[in-house]
Each structure stands twice: as C-alpha cells, then as structure tokens.
Design a protein around this motif. Structure first.
Motif, mmCIF file in Angstrom:
data_model
loop_
_atom_site.group_PDB
_atom_site.id
_atom_site.type_symbol
_atom_site.label_atom_id
_atom_site.label_comp_id
_atom_site.label_asym_id
_atom_site.label_seq_id
_atom_site.Cartn_x
_atom_site.Cartn_y
_atom_site.Cartn_z
ATOM 1 N N PHE A 1 0.817 -1.205 0.000
ATOM 2 C CA PHE A 1 0.000 0.000 0.000
ATOM 3 C C PHE A 1 0.859 1.267 0.000
ATOM 4 O O PHE A 1 0.320 2.364 0.077
ATOM 5 N N TYR A 2 2.160 1.125 -0.035
ATOM 6 C CA TYR A 2 3.096 2.244 -0.157
ATOM 7 C C TYR A 2 2.844 3.326 0.898
ATOM 8 O O TYR A 2 2.858 4.520 0.607
ATOM 9 N N GLY A 3 2.613 2.897 2.128
ATOM 10 C CA GLY A 3 2.461 3.852 3.221
ATOM 11 C C GLY A 3 1.153 4.604 3.245
ATOM 12 O O GLY A 3 1.031 5.618 3.959
ATOM 13 N N THR A 4 0.172 4.157 2.483
ATOM 14 C CA THR A 4 -1.129 4.838 2.462
ATOM 15 C C THR A 4 -1.751 4.846 3.856
ATOM 16 O O THR A 4 -1.693 3.848 4.577
ATOM 17 N N LYS A 5 -2.339 5.981 4.227
ATOM 18 C CA LYS A 5 -3.000 6.079 5.524
ATOM 19 C C LYS A 5 -4.452 5.675 5.392
ATOM 20 O O LYS A 5 -5.205 6.247 4.592
ATOM 21 N N MET A 6 -4.877 4.682 6.178
ATOM 22 C CA MET A 6 -6.239 4.182 6.131
ATOM 23 C C MET A 6 -6.940 4.513 7.443
ATOM 24 O O MET A 6 -6.293 4.755 8.473
ATOM 25 N N ARG A 7 -8.244 4.501 7.412
ATOM 26 C CA ARG A 7 -9.045 4.861 8.583
ATOM 27 C C ARG A 7 -9.915 3.683 8.993
ATOM 28 O O ARG A 7 -10.602 3.069 8.156
ATOM 29 N N GLY A 8 -9.887 3.362 10.284
ATOM 30 C CA GLY A 8 -10.741 2.328 10.839
ATOM 31 C C GLY A 8 -11.695 2.919 11.856
ATOM 32 O O GLY A 8 -11.348 3.867 12.565
ATOM 33 N N VAL A 9 -12.894 2.379 11.948
ATOM 34 C CA VAL A 9 -13.901 2.863 12.884
ATOM 35 C C VAL A 9 -14.257 1.738 13.837
ATOM 36 O O VAL A 9 -14.363 0.579 13.433
ATOM 37 N N THR A 10 -14.425 2.057 15.117
ATOM 38 C CA THR A 10 -14.707 1.021 16.103
ATOM 39 C C THR A 10 -15.243 1.656 17.378
ATOM 40 O O THR A 10 -15.227 2.883 17.548
ATOM 41 N N LEU A 11 -15.715 0.808 18.277
ATOM 42 C CA LEU A 11 -16.111 1.197 19.624
ATOM 43 C C LEU A 11 -15.362 0.324 20.621
ATOM 44 O O LEU A 11 -14.811 -0.723 20.257
ATOM 45 N N ASP A 12 -15.344 0.742 21.869
ATOM 46 C CA ASP A 12 -14.609 0.027 22.913
ATOM 47 C C ASP A 12 -15.329 -1.282 23.240
ATOM 48 O O ASP A 12 -16.510 -1.275 23.611
ATOM 49 N N PHE A 13 -14.625 -2.399 23.081
ATOM 50 C CA PHE A 13 -15.209 -3.710 23.370
ATOM 51 C C PHE A 13 -14.079 -4.658 23.764
ATOM 52 O O PHE A 13 -13.582 -5.446 22.959
ATOM 53 N N ARG A 14 -13.643 -4.559 25.014
ATOM 54 C CA ARG A 14 -12.540 -5.392 25.475
ATOM 55 C C ARG A 14 -12.980 -6.852 25.527
ATOM 56 O O ARG A 14 -14.134 -7.139 25.839
ATOM 57 N N PRO A 15 -12.060 -7.779 25.245
ATOM 58 C CA PRO A 15 -10.629 -7.621 24.956
ATOM 59 C C PRO A 15 -10.310 -7.440 23.476
ATOM 60 O O PRO A 15 -9.166 -7.488 23.088
ATOM 61 N N PHE A 16 -11.347 -7.245 22.620
ATOM 62 C CA PHE A 16 -11.093 -7.157 21.182
ATOM 63 C C PHE A 16 -10.590 -5.775 20.784
ATOM 64 O O PHE A 16 -9.666 -5.661 19.990
#
Length: 552
Positions: free
Chosen positions: A211-226
C-alpha cells in the motif's frame, strides 16, 4: 465443458433478449498478417486476454468492430446498447456460470453512464473482473482510469493507438496505491504490428500486497478484549491500547505497508438499519466509505448485504448462566441448579436429538456420505448440549467489493496458523491483571495479602465429612448401580438357565438322601424331621437347597 457454457449463456440471451452470438471454440486463430485496423485491434485484445486471463469467460462488447472477428476462446459477444439485460442477469445469477473463475470484458469504447453501474456492481464480487478497453486518445484513457466509479476495480487496462501509420497501441493501467499518496496512471507496454509487445510485464499485477504507506481509517467502539483505546478530548480519533484486534491490525499494517488511524462513529452506535435501507453507526461509516474498515463487528444476515466481512479468527462460546445458589448441602449441588422438570426436559431433548441426528446420518449414508454410529451421534448431541460454540466474532468489515479484503484475509490466516491469537490472549491476561493490581489502593493490597496468607495455612487443609460429601455420593451411586446389575444378572440366570443339580443324582438311604444325611450330620446329632427344608453342599461342591417331603 464448452458445450455446457454455450447452452447456459444461450439461455441467458433468449430469456433477456440480448443481442449477441456464440462462436465455436474451434474457430480459426486471428490472422496475424491482416492489414485491417479492426483485425489488429482484435489481435491485440486477443493476445492480452489469452496471456493474462485464459481461465476467464470473455465478454466482447462492440458495435461491429470485434463482433465478426474469429475468437479462439469461449466467449460471448454483445452490443453495448442492447446487452445490458444480459450483464444484469450475470450479476444477479453468478452461480449459473460457475464453470469460469472470472470475466474479461473486451470493449471497443468506454462504457456509458447506464452500462457502467452494471459492470462495476459491488454487490457481485464473487468472480474476478478484468477490463481491456480501447480509447481514442491518452487524455480520455487517463480520465477514465481515475474515475471514482472504478475505485473497487483492481484490473483495468486501456488501449490507446499511439501511431496510426504503424498500427501501434499503447497499454495504460492505474496503480491504486502509490508512494505519492494518490492513484497513478502508468504506461506499461506497447504493441506494434510486425514486432509485437515491447516487454512481458504483467498488465494486471497484484496491487494489494503493498500500500506504499497509504493512511487508512478504521472505525470502532470500545469492546474489550477485542478493542480498547484512550479517548482524545474534543476528537473522534482514539489512541489504541493493547487488544486482540489492535494486535492483528498491527501485523496486517506492517505486512501490507500502510498506516492507520482509529476513530469512533459520530453517533456512538454499532449500527442499525434505517427505513431507507442504509445503516448508521459503525456499519454506516463503512457502508458510505467514511472509513476503510471497522474492527470487531459481528456478522449478521442484514449486514452482509451492505458490507463485506473478513475471515473469522475467534470463537466466543455460549454457555448457560444461573444465579449463584445459597448455602446448601454439597451433595445437592449436582442436581440443584435446575428443577426436576428442566432435568427431565433436557434428558428428553438429548434422547430425541440423538435419535433424529442418527436417522439423518443414516439417510445420508445411503447417498454416499460417511456412516455414523449411535455412540458418535450421542457424543455430538451431548457435546453440543454442554458447550455450544455457535456465536462467532469476525475481526473486520469493509465496504462491499473492496479489493484489499482478500489480502487482509491471507495475513489473518498466517496469524492463526502461527498461533499468535493464543499468544495475544495470554499477553492480554497479564496486562489486564497488572492493570487491576495497579488500580488497587495499598490498603486493599495489604488486605488481600493477609487473606491469601490465611487461606494458604502452610498449604495444609483439614478434610472433614463436609468436603467428602461429593465423593461419598459418587460412591453411593456406583454401589447402587452394581447392586442393580447383580440383581439383573440373577433374574436373567433364573429365567434362562436350568437348575444345576437334579434329585435323581442323589440316591435314598433309609428314607433320606446322602445329601440330607450329610447336611444334618454336619449340623449335629439331630433327628431329621419328617418334613421341611434343608440345605448344604453335595459331592460335587454345589450348594443346594432341598425340600424334604413328609414320608419321603
């Protein structure tokens, strides 16, 4: 195989009134010495498709330029204006053409606005798609290759005539990820009549491994331990903390050479389906491409129509939970969690399940599947009753049809095979235990230490009857089972086996048999009674009970 393909696709055309024809696989190869421009274009397309997509079904979309050319490959020819219904049918019925692993679209002009959505339908990504399209000039090809509607198409090549007098074509492709941070259009090869191609570079290279250093975005919520993170005041961006999904994401990012940031959804929800058919929350951010992917998102029937899911790497087993019982005799703990009605219903469910399970597999055995013995059927059903590993948590979801899902899956498979998931679970246990200890006050730590020392008591525990109620109960159950089996054996022996000693074998002496006389003498100097029951051992060592009849 080709005959089946021809029949299948012919039905498609007849059902949907698509204009086109099939040309036999045995047709002659394109004439290499032809001087007609249409034949040169057909030759270039044929050589490219035959070199890089020989396993695909070729879909030739042309007005008249290529439709009359002989193709030495199974293919379908369509008019771009009248073949839309056929493309739509293929998208909705991909399983009907599973003889091929991919499609290659050969087009003499770029698709119009009505045909483009059908060709780039992200809901139909079961089969790989390749595009080889002719353009009038470089600027037109450049504009098409950077079209946002092709954002999920990895394999697109453009043909541009570079020299009319020499009949030469340039081949242009796009590189989705580049060190410059944006998609780039590249010249990769050139074909000239009489000379062929300049090089043998692949016009459809694997683009999802770097990906040649491409910056990607991830979306999530707090759900331990994942997933676990620190919130940043006044920002949706979060700072990840050690957790299973973060460990996995670090490995994928390092392998595929990209960076990332994690954000929370604007509404703070996992997501639900609205009346208009679209999602909110985490699922909505991925569906509308506000994020490239999400972390820990459970797979449901409704979500799979809007987003794609990666492979599942963790199983979350389900179990029964009951209220903690009040102090009671230990021997009742084996049966007290449930009432007698629940125990009876559970037993009937197991028995019924075993019978049905066995019948189903016996029926399948008649069709050629493996045979299932009753004991194995019982173990399957009973195992499912005590421990149901049904609920699964996949790691990542992404927008429908994104090209990098397969490479994410391959890296996750390597992590599973290397045992990294188990290692990360142990690491998280140590981290969480340390956090719990750090959050305790010195007084709490001192109290816990004193309680542990008191319980330890030099490692010696004095056992009493209260500790041994469970073992005694098991002993009692075993003894009772043994007695019942003994009685059962005795009843069976009395019913099916003859008495071992016959009265004819014992001769009479002075009105009494030697057996009776021996028995009475062994008991002392008593006069035998005229009637009654006597017992003892005969000459063969058998213990016999005899009834002495009066006067005999």
């Amino acid at each position: 195989m080709h005959e089946k393909v021809v029949v299948c696709l012919l039905l498609v055309l007849l059902d949907h009134f698509a204009v086109g024809n099939f040309i036999s696989d045995t047709a002659e190869k394109v004439n290499e010495s032809a001087d007609i421009t249409d034949e040169n274009l057909a030759k270039v397309m044929y050589l490219l498709a035959d070199e890089y997509t020989p396993q695909c079904l070729w879909v030739v979309m042309s007005d008249n330029t290529l439709r009359q050319q002989p193709w030495r490959h199974s293919h379908l020819t369509l008019d771009p204006k009248e073949g839309k219904s056929t493309i739509d049918y293929i998208n909705k019925n991909t399983e009907r053409v599973t003889l091929f692993s991919c499609f290659t679209f050969l087009m003499t002009r770029p698709p119009d606005s009505s045909l483009m959505p059908l060709l780039t339908d992200s809901s139909n990504m079961q089969l790989t798609r390749y595009f080889i399209i002719q353009f009038l000039n470089e600027s037109e090809a450049h504009e098409f290759l950077l079209d946002e509607r092709l954002i999920d198409e990895e394999n697109v090549a453009a043909l541009v005539k570079t020299d009319t007098r020499r009949d030469s074509y340039g081949i242009m492709i796009r590189q989705l990820f580049h060190s410059s941070g944006s998609t780039q259009v590249l010249f990769v090869n050139r074909w000239e009549k009489g000379k062929g191609f300049d090089n043998s570079d692949n016009i459809f290279p694997e683009q999802m491994k770097n990906f040649y250093g491409t910056k990607m975005r991830g979306v999530t919520l707090d759900f331990r331990p994942f997933t676990d993170y620190y919130k940043v005041r006044g920002s949706r961006v979060v700072i990840p903390k050690p957790s299973l999904d973060v460990f996995m994401l670090e490995v994928i990012a390092d392998t595929l050479n990209f960076t990332y940031e994690l954000v929370m959804p604007e509404d703070g929800l996992w997501g639900y389906l609205k009346d208009d058919g679209h999602w909110v929350g985490v699922v909505g951010d991925v569906e509308f491409r506000r994020a490239n992917f999400s972390l820990v998102l459970s797979l449901t029937l409704e979500r799979i129509f809007s987003v794609d899911f990666t492979r599942i790497y963790y199983n979350d087993p389900l179990s029964f939970v009951t209220a903690k019982s009040r102090p009671s005799p230990p021997w009742l703990k084996l049966i007290k969690p449930f009432s007698s009605g629940v125990w009876l219903l559970a037993l009937l469910s197991i028995v019924t399940g075993v019978i049905l399970y066995y019948i189903i597999y016996r029926a399948q055995a008649l069709l050629g599947t493996y045979y299932l013995v009753p004991s194995r059927a019982f173990m399957h059903i009973f195992g499912a009753f005590v421990n149901q590993s049904l609920f699964t948590i996949p790691w990542l979801s992404s927008g429908r049809g994104v090209p990098y899902r397969k490479t994410f899956d391959s890296v996750m498979a390597y992590c599973l095979q290397a045992g990294l998931i188990d290692k990360w679970e142990r690491d998280l246990y140590s981290i969480y235990l340390k956090e719990a200890q750090d959050n305790k006050t010195p007084l709490q730590k001192k109290k816990e230490k004193m309680e542990a020392d008191a319980k330890r008591n030099d490692g010696q525990v004095v056992l009493n009857l209260n500790h041994l109620q469970g073992p005694f109960l098991i002993l009692l159950l075993g003894s009772a089972s043994g007695v019942l089996l003994l009685l059962l054996e005795f009843v069976i022996a009395r019913m099916f086996f003859a008495f071992p000693v016959s009265s004819r074998e014992l001769p009479k002496i002075n009105g009494l048999s030697p057996f009776n006389q021996k028995t009475l003498m062994s008991n002392g100097p008593h006069t035998p009674s005229p009637g009654g029951v006597v017992s003892g051992f005969d000459e063969k060592g058998n213990y016999v009970i005899r009834a002495v009849v009066k006067g005999n």
